[in-house]
Design an enzyme around this catalytic site. Structure first.
Site, PDB file in Angstrom:
ATOM      1  N   ARG A 177      -7.155  -4.991   8.380  1.00  0.00           N
ATOM      2  CA  ARG A 177      -6.832  -3.850   9.158  1.00  0.00           C
ATOM      3  C   ARG A 177      -5.475  -3.114   8.516  1.00  0.00           C
ATOM      4  O   ARG A 177      -4.630  -3.720   8.036  1.00  0.00           O
ATOM      5  CB  ARG A 177      -6.075  -4.251  10.549  1.00  0.00           C
ATOM      6  CG  ARG A 177      -7.339  -5.041  11.253  1.00  0.00           C
ATOM      7  CD  ARG A 177      -6.700  -5.728  12.592  1.00  0.00           C
ATOM      8  NE  ARG A 177      -6.576  -4.866  13.736  1.00  0.00           N
ATOM      9  CZ  ARG A 177      -5.315  -4.583  14.354  1.00  0.00           C
ATOM     10  NH1 ARG A 177      -4.321  -5.202  14.076  1.00  0.00           N
ATOM     11  NH2 ARG A 177      -5.532  -3.661  15.335  1.00  0.00           N
ATOM     12  N   HIS A 209       0.747  -1.082   0.094  1.00  0.00           N
ATOM     13  CA  HIS A 209       0.176  -0.060   0.003  1.00  0.00           C
ATOM     14  C   HIS A 209       0.611   1.331  -0.091  1.00  0.00           C
ATOM     15  O   HIS A 209       2.120   1.096   0.660  1.00  0.00           O
ATOM     16  CB  HIS A 209      -0.825   0.074   1.200  1.00  0.00           C
ATOM     17  CG  HIS A 209      -2.070  -0.856   1.025  1.00  0.00           C
ATOM     18  ND1 HIS A 209      -3.119  -0.631  -0.046  1.00  0.00           N
ATOM     19  CD2 HIS A 209      -2.574  -1.904   1.435  1.00  0.00           C
ATOM     20  CE1 HIS A 209      -4.009  -1.429   0.174  1.00  0.00           C
ATOM     21  NE2 HIS A 209      -3.814  -2.305   0.995  1.00  0.00           N
ATOM     22  N   GLU A 229     -17.408  -4.443   3.064  1.00  0.00           N
ATOM     23  CA  GLU A 229     -16.551  -3.097   3.357  1.00  0.00           C
ATOM     24  C   GLU A 229     -17.270  -1.999   3.827  1.00  0.00           C
ATOM     25  O   GLU A 229     -16.805  -1.459   4.954  1.00  0.00           O
ATOM     26  CB  GLU A 229     -15.809  -2.776   1.941  1.00  0.00           C
ATOM     27  CG  GLU A 229     -14.939  -3.916   1.434  1.00  0.00           C
ATOM     28  CD  GLU A 229     -14.093  -3.614   0.117  1.00  0.00           C
ATOM     29  OE1 GLU A 229     -13.369  -2.740   0.071  1.00  0.00           O
ATOM     30  OE2 GLU A 229     -14.755  -3.835  -0.796  1.00  0.00           O
TER      31      GLU A 229
END
Length: 920
Positions: free
Chosen positions: A613, A145, A535
């Site tokens: 997470r 990420h 989500e």
């Protein structure tokens, strides 16, 4: 006299700071050093003494910096943040070792403490724990990420510095050795200073794969076997009758890097296959290196030691016919194993390993065959009085092979449900014109999909030209099928469906798996897990209902039987937070878990939750131990997966010893949570009702600001570094799902990262103050007492507030106000920042009232100390970043861009992220 336990930390920080200062003076000149030192001293004075004069002088100095001076200041303070992180990690290791050396009682959160607690329960014994681990699965999953802003070259430099600090700490150095160590530290800090902090080109997916693999080389391949060995030894000591238990491979590290296609067009079938090959190369390379060393160590000669018939047969099959090893059957056997493994390397990867075998041999059919040959070595050593030798390198190698196989780490595939829908619609339309799949309602879609799943007939034809998207998706699943045949089924175990909102989303994926042979209807065989990802707040509220309807389908239950009647469900923390705010997201997740536990129990299916997470609290981050303990009863059941994202990966696993401790924490928390006495007192209804009321009010406050306030989108883009983050070479994935500036389309990661850079941390707390205020107004008599009881007696609520405490402590309104000043519309600026400021103050007051703390982080003195130490070095970075943003945007408005200014902005982003540690 009381020993100052933090004195060694301060000494390390001073040492590294002094070496950095010396480096700056030598490389940039005395004037640059003196400037940086003045800035440091004023910043420390302001933070320590709240000295307004120091702040004014600091601002005057920073505002007057030239471009060259700005870059020097940003680099110096950024590198200091990196060095402070190293010193803190070493201090954690130091304190943990001191605790163990002193023979103190195991600390809560340690694996030793979890085992002690388990043995204290009369219903649990060592044999029961072995059975528990046989059925357990604990898996941290690495994801790529854009908050992982560190270059691998920087991480390599930091590893050297950490090793040298550790050497000073553990060894009694002679004066000459101490001087050599200090000189090596000087060189390491100089290398760090002369290494580019930023990448000159955008990361490719393969770059991200390579970065992820570095943690296997550094930590996982070495520390996981040690963790298993330590756990097995503890169990053996507790129950000698067990002998030497060998636990199942319950703890494994997974990865998304190279398989996560959601919003990332650069993850193709070719990239997936390259990633899998890189994984295999790391695993096989490690085994070959270990075998090479093991061969030099097991120089046991016949006549001095005996060998089993199986070992002698293994030696006889070896292509090693050297007369020098004719009487050394263990060495000959290892040479043969090495030769077969080298042949496996060539067979799987198409190239030879760096160190050649003694001769050609047949490759292994799979990792199980290699493991069996190593077991032959082990059994022979144990049976012939050399058990101590079996407990060394061989033990760790055997464990590594059983955990990592030939695939290294299971690689998850992930794609958005919208993509699956479009691909299935196209396949159906071209196979059966007029189907119009997308125009059907949910029942109609499911009927069509179930019809396809009842037949082995494929939909795709080699004679039809499909869209690039459909061809790409089919290619991915075919590559996954080839990977199973090449590396084993463990190479790819899970296919995750982003934005799941109904049963058809899972059935669409099932149809696509059938096209590649990963689902075979006539055999009732399913080779991978179908994992829905819920989500948004709405999706989380519907999750239990979706699974209820899914389990009612006989075809799906038949497929589930092929997967051991176990179903994984992934929960998204990031998008639910961006959708509804921190408090509502946490509550929606908690409720969804409880409802899923009930549905799964009713259908006799084992639940495995996969927690998405992030690194920051705003994306579900925070201490893993407390987060796992705070799960609803029945939500863990010995099995849990959770993502490790962004800069958290480096912080947790960049140092091998810290990495092992973090892995042990996951095991300890899972063990404690799973073995909690059944039928414990349920959460009081008053707690649940209060939480729902708080959530409703917090949701309204958050949505009111972010989605219902006119001009908020403009305020966000002008007051944060979101536009500059989007241009930073820190990830292969775009910052937004679509072109434009809509908050709805922005990825949750840059959303949270941007707020952390301007020191507001808004996604981690906004709405809580308003919620508490409304709750107390409705219940003036007993409201506060109830909330105080909730934080004392309910681990979920306590963890929620503990994480909020941390982000509030990292927030700074004075610094945030400087970013707000970047908003051109003064009325808009004051209106929105005024609301944020008021909410922050209300939230802090509410938190302190509920927890009974006098100040933020009073209950976490270690973190409070860390923040106190590092914030004087972050403040100048924030100040400079604001000034650089102003200059950059003024130039951009005129159509010109100074690359030095943009480079300075990106350097400051790196430094602030390093200083905050869990910012994205």
């Amino acid at each position: 006299m009381t020993q100052d336990k933090d004195a060694p930390l301060r000494e390390d920080i001073r040492l590294l700071g002094r070496l950095l200062g010396d480096t700056v003076r030598d490389q940039q000149g005395a004037a640059a050093f003196e400037l940086i030192e003045r800035i440091r001293q004023n910043s420390v004075r302001f933070r320590r003494d709240d000295d307004i004069a120091a702040r004014r002088e600091l601002e005057d100095i920073l505002d007057a910096l030239s471009r060259e001076q700005t870059i020097q200041v940003v680099r110096a303070f950024s590198y200091f943040s990196h060095l402070a992180n190293i010193a803190e990690d070493q201090h954690h290791i130091r304190r943990s070792r001191a605790h163990l050396i002193a023979g103190s009682a195991p600390r809560a959160g340690s694996l030793a403490h979890a085992l002690t607690e388990a043995f204290a329960d009369e219903a649990t014994d060592a044999a029961g724990l072995v059975e528990f681990f046989d059925a357990a699965l604990i898996s941290p999953v690495l994801t790529a990420h854009p908050t992982e802003v560190q270059r691998k070259s920087i991480l390599n430099c930091e590893t050297v510095i950490a090793r040298l600090l550790d050497e000073r700490d553990r060894m009694q150095l002679t004066p000459e050795e101490a001087e050599a160590n200090l000189e090596a530290l000087r060189r390491a800090v100089l290398t760090l200073w002369q290494t580019r902090m930023l990448r000159t080109a955008k990361l490719s997916v393969i770059d991200e794969v390579n970065n992820g693999l570095s943690y296997f080389d550094t930590t996982f391949l070495h520390e996981l076997p040690r963790l298993y060995a330590g756990l097995e030894d503890r169990l053996a000591a507790a129950a000698p009758a067990l002998g030497a238990p060998e636990l199942a491979a319950f703890l494994q590290v997974g990865s998304w890097i190279g398989g996560d296609r959601d919003g990332n067009p650069y993850v193709t079938a070719e990239v997936l296959e390259r990633a899998l090959a890189m994984h295999a190369a790391v695993a096989l390379g490690h085994y070959l290196d270990e075998l090479h060393v093991l061969g030099s160590q097991l120089s046991l000669g016949l006549g001095l030691v005996s060998a089993s018939e199986a070992l002698l047969a293994l030696a006889a099959r070896s292509p090693d016919h050297s007369p020098h090893r004719s009487g050394e059957p263990y060495r000959r056997a290892i040479s043969g194993i090495y030769a077969r493994l080298a042949a496996t390397y060539r067979h799987l990867l198409g190239s030879a390993p760096a160190r050649h075998a003694v001769a050609e041999a047949e490759p292994y059919a799979g990792a199980a065959a290699l493991a069996e040959d190593l077991d032959v070595l082990h059994r022979s050593l144990v049976a012939n009085g050399s058990g101590a030798l079996a407990r060394g390198r061989l033990r760790h190698l055997r464990r590594a092979v059983k955990v990592f196989g030939f695939h290294l780490a299971p690689l998850d595939l992930r794609q958005n449900s919208d993509v699956h829908e479009r691909v299935v619609a196209e396949l159906l339309e071209l196979a059966r014109p007029g189907t119009a799949y997308s125009s059907h309602d949910e029942a109609g879609r499911c009927a069509l999909l179930l019809e396809e799943l009842a037949t082995a007939r494929p939909l795709a034809s080699p004679h039809v030209r499909y869209s690039d998207e459909t061809e790409g998706e089919l290619a991915i699943f075919r590559a996954a099928r080839r990977a199973h045949l090449r590396y084993g089924a463990e190479a790819i175990r899970n296919c995750i469906i982003s934005k799941t909102d109904d049963v058809s989303d899972l059935l669409e994926l099932a149809v696509l798996l059938k096209e590649a042979g990963l689902l075979r209807p006539l055999e009732h065989a399913l080779d991978v897990n179908l994992v829905p990802l819920f989500e948004t707040i709405g999706d989380l509220e519907q999750a239990a209902g979706v699974m209820e309807r899914l389990f009612a389908l006989p075809i799906y239950r038949g497929l589930l039987a092929a997967r051991g009647h176990a179903q994984e469900v992934m929960l998204g923390y990031s998008d639910s937070n961006k959708d509804g705010g921190f408090l509502t997201s946490g509550w929606a997740l908690y409720k969804a878990e409880g409802e899923l536990v009930e549905v799964f129990a009713r259908h006799g299916v084992r639940l495995r939750l996969f927690h998405g997470r992030g690194g920051s609290v705003g994306r579900g981050g925070g201490p893993s131990y407390q987060a796992i303990l705070a799960q609803p009863e029945g939500a863990v059941q010995g099995q849990i997966r959770l993502t490790e994202q962004g800069e958290v990966i480096g912080a947790k696993y960049g140092n091998p010893e810290v990495g092992r401790r973090n892995l042990e924490v996951l095991v300890a928390a899972t063990l404690e949570t799973s073995l909690r006495p059944a039928g414990a007192a349920p959460t009081p209804p008053a707690f649940l009702e209060a939480m729902q009321q708080l959530s409703d009010a917090a949701f309204a406050a958050y949505r009111g600001l972010v989605y219902e306030t006119e001009g908020f989108e403009q305020y966000f883009w002008e007051s944060t570094v979101i536009a500059e983050i989007a241009g930073l070479n820190i990830g292969s994935r775009p910052a937004s799902r679509k072109k434009g500036t809509r908050i709805e389309d922005l990825r949750a990661i840059p959303w949270v990262f941007s707020w952390s850079q301007c020191r507001l941390m808004l996604p981690g707390w906004f709405g809580f103050g308003s919620a508490v205020q409304a709750f107390l107004a409705a219940r003036p008599g007993d409201g506060l007492a109830l909330l105080q009881r909730m934080v004392r007696e309910w681990s979920f609520f306590a963890t929620l507030l503990s994480n909020m405490d941390m982000v509030l402590a990292k927030s700074d309104l004075a610094i945030a106000s400087r970013y707000a000043a970047l908003v051109k519309d003064a009325a808009l600026r004051e209106a929105i920042f005024g609301r944020i400021r008021a909410e922050l103050q209300t939230t802090v007051e509410a938190l302190l009232a509920i927890t009974g703390q006098a100040g933020l982080l009073d209950g976490n003195p270690l973190l409070k100390r860390s923040i106190r130490n590092r914030f004087p070095y972050l403040d100048p970075l924030n100040h400079v970043q604001v000034e650089l943003l102003r200059r950059h945007r003024e130039q951009a408005a005129d159509g010109s861009v100074d690359e030095r200014i943009r480079n300075g902005i990106h350097l400051s982003i790196n430094g602030i992220a390093a200083g905050l540690r869990n910012s994205g």
